[in-house]
Design an enzyme around this catalytic site. Structure first.
Site, PDB file in Angstrom:
ATOM      1  CB  CYS A  35       1.376   2.446  12.550  1.00  0.00           C
ATOM      2  SG  CYS A  35       1.031   1.612  11.136  1.00  0.00           S
TER       3      CYS A  35
ATOM      4  CB  CYS B  62       4.160   0.027   8.076  1.00  0.00           C
ATOM      5  SG  CYS B  62       2.724   1.241   7.716  1.00  0.00           S
ATOM      6  CB  SER B  63       6.476   3.325  10.428  1.00  0.00           C
ATOM      7  OG  SER B  63       6.447   3.504   9.149  1.00  0.00           O
TER       8      SER B  63
END
Length: 196
Positions: free
Chosen positions: A104, A107-108
């Site tokens: 991603c 972000c995550s």
């Protein structure tokens, strides 16, 4: 690959947003905690391992999973529902010709329900920026060398969409049960940074 979530500027930004929502009376800390608890309840890499093992042993399930993962997940008692909205899941299969890896870049974003909490390196800026530009070099840092003839596809998750890699079934596992196969699957294999 290393990094900590606490030092992540996006994590700090999310916390500031949470604080504003609470301060404006739109939500309480308890409600936010309840959503997080709901999302993490039952979240485990064992879920992804069960999915992979079923796909390895049931060709019909594999076909349905790759065509529409959200519709196939209830067959193994799972779903992408939870939290504020259902996320779209796409399962991508590794083949001798193609290897898939997840990231991603913003972000995550990550399929927590299927893979458990993300590893710290997944959230690190180094991984998020480099795996897109030089996936083979990043995979080599994980100790995973691919033949030059194998194409590498990087899948970038978003707030609405998540991905999971369906690893190749290990050679010599034809006589293993679904549970025995699931025990071979790792979270890193489901992200694409390791071979099973």
């Amino acid at each position: 690959m290393s990094g900590t979530h606490a030092g992540n500027p996006i994590a700090a930004r999310v916390r500031r947003l949470e604080e504003r929502l609470v301060a404006d009376g739109l939500v309480t800390d308890g409600e936010l905690d309840a959503v997080l608890t709901s999302v993490l309840r039952g979240a485990s890499p064992l879920n992804g391992a069960r999915i992979a093992a079923r796909a390895w042993t049931d060709p019909g399930f594999r076909e349905r999973l790759l065509a529409d993962a959200n519709a196939a997940l209830p067959e193994v008692g799972l779903s992408m529902a939870g939290g504020l909205q259902e996320q779209r899941l796409k399962v991508v299969a590794n083949t001798p010709e193609t290897h898939n890896v997840l990231v991603c870049t913003l972000c995550s974003c990550y399929p927590v329900a299927l893979l458990g909490p993300s590893p710290s390196w997944y959230k690190s800026e180094a991984y998020r920026s480099r795996v897109v530009r030089e996936p083979r070099a990043v995979l080599a840092e994980f100790g995973f060398e691919l033949p030059e003839t194998t194409a590498v596809t990087v899948w970038d998750s978003s707030a609405e969409s998540r991905y999971m890699v369906l690893p190749r079934r290990p050679d010599g596992t034809e006589g293993l049960s679904e549970d025995e196969l699931a025990a071979l699957v790792t979270r890193e294999g489901l992200i694409g940074t390791a071979v099973i």
